[in-house]
Scaffold this motif. Structure first.
Motif, PDB file in Angstrom:
ATOM      1  N   TYR A 208      11.979  -8.566  -6.841  1.00 12.42           N
ATOM      2  CA  TYR A 208      12.992  -7.522  -6.893  1.00 12.42           C
ATOM      3  C   TYR A 208      13.659  -7.460  -8.264  1.00 12.42           C
ATOM      4  O   TYR A 208      14.193  -6.413  -8.656  1.00 12.42           O
TER       5      TYR A 208
ATOM      6  N   THR B 137       4.565  -0.911  -4.549  1.00 10.29           N
ATOM      7  CA  THR B 137       5.463  -0.976  -3.397  1.00 10.29           C
ATOM      8  C   THR B 137       4.687  -0.906  -2.086  1.00 10.29           C
ATOM      9  O   THR B 137       5.039  -1.569  -1.107  1.00 10.29           O
TER      10      THR B 137
ATOM     11  N   THR C 238       4.675  -3.961   0.750  1.00 11.78           N
ATOM     12  CA  THR C 238       5.289  -3.650   2.049  1.00 11.78           C
ATOM     13  C   THR C 238       4.234  -3.273   3.081  1.00 11.78           C
ATOM     14  O   THR C 238       4.517  -2.519   4.010  1.00 11.78           O
ATOM     15  N   THR C 239       3.018  -3.792   2.928  1.00 15.75           N
ATOM     16  CA  THR C 239       1.934  -3.424   3.838  1.00 15.75           C
ATOM     17  C   THR C 239       2.288  -3.681   5.292  1.00 15.75           C
ATOM     18  O   THR C 239       2.050  -2.845   6.159  1.00 15.75           O
ATOM     19  N   THR C 240       2.869  -4.838   5.571  1.00 19.57           N
ATOM     20  CA  THR C 240       3.179  -5.168   6.963  1.00 19.57           C
ATOM     21  C   THR C 240       4.202  -4.214   7.553  1.00 19.57           C
ATOM     22  O   THR C 240       4.191  -3.949   8.752  1.00 19.57           O
ATOM     23  N   LEU C 241       5.081  -3.673   6.718  1.00 20.05           N
ATOM     24  CA  LEU C 241       6.111  -2.766   7.219  1.00 20.05           C
ATOM     25  C   LEU C 241       5.518  -1.411   7.582  1.00 20.05           C
ATOM     26  O   LEU C 241       5.721  -0.910   8.690  1.00 20.05           O
ATOM     27  N   TRP C 242       4.761  -0.796   6.623  1.00 22.70           N
ATOM     28  CA  TRP C 242       4.264   0.541   6.934  1.00 22.70           C
ATOM     29  C   TRP C 242       3.095   0.518   7.904  1.00 22.70           C
ATOM     30  O   TRP C 242       2.916   1.451   8.676  1.00 22.70           O
TER      31      TRP C 242
ATOM     32  N   GLY D 280      -2.707  -5.836   1.320  1.00 23.52           N
ATOM     33  CA  GLY D 280      -1.564  -5.731   0.425  1.00 23.52           C
ATOM     34  C   GLY D 280      -1.851  -6.314  -0.943  1.00 23.52           C
ATOM     35  O   GLY D 280      -1.470  -5.735  -1.976  1.00 23.52           O
TER      36      GLY D 280
ATOM     37  N   HIS E 236      15.665  -2.920  -1.389  1.00 22.43           N
ATOM     38  CA  HIS E 236      15.224  -3.375  -0.066  1.00 22.43           C
ATOM     39  C   HIS E 236      14.914  -4.871  -0.077  1.00 22.43           C
ATOM     40  O   HIS E 236      15.350  -5.618   0.804  1.00 22.43           O
ATOM     41  N   ARG E 237      14.156  -5.311  -1.078  1.00 17.17           N
ATOM     42  CA  ARG E 237      13.830  -6.744  -1.151  1.00 17.17           C
ATOM     43  C   ARG E 237      15.079  -7.579  -1.395  1.00 17.17           C
ATOM     44  O   ARG E 237      15.214  -8.686  -0.868  1.00 17.17           O
TER      45      ARG E 237
ATOM     46  N   PHE F 292      12.499  -0.022  -3.468  1.00 14.29           N
ATOM     47  CA  PHE F 292      11.827  -1.274  -3.112  1.00 14.29           C
ATOM     48  C   PHE F 292      12.644  -2.481  -3.571  1.00 14.29           C
ATOM     49  O   PHE F 292      12.810  -3.454  -2.822  1.00 14.29           O
TER      50      PHE F 292
ATOM     51  N   GLN G  94      10.231 -13.956  -4.314  1.00 10.36           N
ATOM     52  CA  GLN G  94      10.953 -12.763  -3.870  1.00 10.36           C
ATOM     53  C   GLN G  94      12.008 -12.351  -4.894  1.00 10.36           C
ATOM     54  O   GLN G  94      12.181 -11.162  -5.175  1.00 10.36           O
TER      55      GLN G  94
END
Length: 449
Positions: free
Chosen positions: A37, A228, A232-236, A177, A19-20, A16, A33
């Protein structure tokens, strides 16, 4: 087992964090942000080196082991400091720069005190066990207590800001999220306070485990997964969105089958694609199939208008002398309490369709004027937003009433009985018509004679 949980937690945080870092490398103005990270990389690195396997692999001598153990501890402490910075970045309005600088100075001081306590304790490490002399037990216990209390305090500050944002955020992915991250903070506090177990062991025996134990590793893994996942709710959700939509559409398509089949049996022309009308769609084509099915049901509804009964609403309300005895086996009047919370408009719509289908089978136009049949008095279907989802949701209610409502069953029975009586009367009239025309057929012969 502890290795598995520790590696899992470390992997969650490190992946995570990287990625960030990658996706925000050009957004340096977004301080939140950077802090997120920073926290993930620090905590993930600390947990990775704190796994039992790596702890044993790095064992070389006491001095080196102590440096590694202290470094792991400091990485986690810095990670906690980043959490407070995240909370400050989430504040509305944003925290003053002075408050941020004050926190950084306080975090540095706490880190220095913690390091000093460890050096004063001067522990010995043998394998997976850390021991300290009886005169320095207080220093090692204070070192662990400071870690647990500071970490839980940082998590509490973050949780307060997250809870405030949850209360001000509309339902949706962002709120989901935030709730996951709030839950991660709660589990993380339990995980951090688990270090107080080492405090008791330090004061009692002057020893503690070097690596994470099984309980601590499990709590860390759960915290990492929730944190994580929430960030990352919008991603998964985006990745799972299409399959979930397909599944919902497929289930709705199947659930509309009884109403569609009843209409299609009397009006086969409503099928936009006759070759595919009776086949179940694949999951990937379910959304298109649902769209087509909604259109076909609406077309069937329009085609049935000449057969609508203007008295359906009065029948279902028990007016016009109808007590329900024609529609039930036991002669009980229709009772809306039997509908178990069904939407009244959906029941009336289903009853209207059921009556029209019975009239269509009998070839009998509905009673009343054309205007009354097109919109039965007392029944105005609700306005549905012009989306497939909204149309399907409404038709699902109608289908449920069409198949299982006692009111609809009563209306269907009454209409069938009336239609059968009408058909029998029409046949009897047709049987008498030749006798009525016979004198007219003999008149020309009489004139010719």
């Amino acid at each position: 087992m502890a290795d598995l949980w520790s590696f899992t937690a470390a992997a969650f945080f490190l992946v995570f964090g990287v990625h960030r870092l990658v996706i925000t490398r050009r957004a340096w103005s977004d301080s939140a942000q950077r802090y997120v990270y920073g926290f993930a990389l620090c905590l993930g690195s600390g947990m990775l080196f704190n796994t039992p396997t790596l702890t044993r692999a790095l064992s070389a001598n006491t001095t080196f082991d102590n440096l590694v153990n202290l470094g792991i501890h400091d990485l986690k402490m810095v990670g906690f400091a980043f959490l407070v910075l995240v909370a400050y970045a989430l504040k509305s309005p944003a925290a003053a720069p002075r408050a941020v600088r004050l926190h950084m100075w306080a975090a540095g001081a706490i880190l220095a005190v913690s390091t000093a306590l460890y050096l004063v304790a001067d522990p010995d490490i043998a394998g997976d066990v850390l021991t300290v002399s009886s005169g320095h037990r207080w220093a090692l216990a204070s070192y662990n207590a400071l870690f647990a209390l500071y970490g839980s305090l940082c998590l509490a500050v973050l949780a307060r800001e997250l809870a405030d944002h949850v209360g001000r955020t509309a339902p949706g992915l962002l709120r989901t999220g935030l709730r996951l991250m709030l839950l991660a903070a709660a589990v993380g506090a339990v995980w951090t306070l688990w270090a107080l177990d080492d405090v008791i062991a330090d004061l009692r025996d002057g020893s503690q485990g070097v690596a994470e134990d099984v309980v601590s590793s499990m709590l860390g893994a759960v915290t990492a997964a929730l944190a994580t996942g929430g960030a990352t709710t919008t991603l998964w959700v985006g990745a799972l969105g299409a399959p979930m939509r397909w599944l919902r559409a497929y289930r709705s398509h199947r659930a509309l089958e009884p109403l569609w089949s009843a209409l299609h049996s009397e009006l086969p022309e409503i099928a936009l694609d006759p070759s595919a009308a009776d086949r179940r769609p694949g999951l990937r084509r379910a959304e298109f199939a649902l769209y087509r099915r909604v259109i076909e049901i609406r077309d069937g509804h329009l085609a049935l208008r000449p057969y609508f009964e203007s008295g359906v609403t009065a029948w279902t309300d028990g007016r016009e002398g109808y007590d329900g005895s024609e529609g039930t086996d036991g002669g009980d009047a229709i009772d809306w309490a039997d509908e178990r919370g069904r939407d009244r408009q959906a029941v009336l719509e289903a009853a209207t369709i059921a009556a029209a289908l019975e009239n269509k089978r009998a070839g009998r136009l509905g009673e009343g004027t054309a205007a009354e049949r097109s919109a039965p008095p007392g029944h105005t279907p609700p306005t549905v937003p012009g989306t497939v989802e909204a149309e399907a949701a409404w038709l699902l209610e109608v289908t449920a009433a069409f198949t299982s409502s006692p009111t609809v069953a009563a209306v269907r029975h009454r209409t069938r009985t009336t239609a059968e009586a009408h058909t029998a009367g029409a046949r009897e009239s047709e049987a008498r018509m030749p006798e009525a025309r016979m004198p007219e057929a003999r008149m020309p012969e009489a004139r010719n004679g």
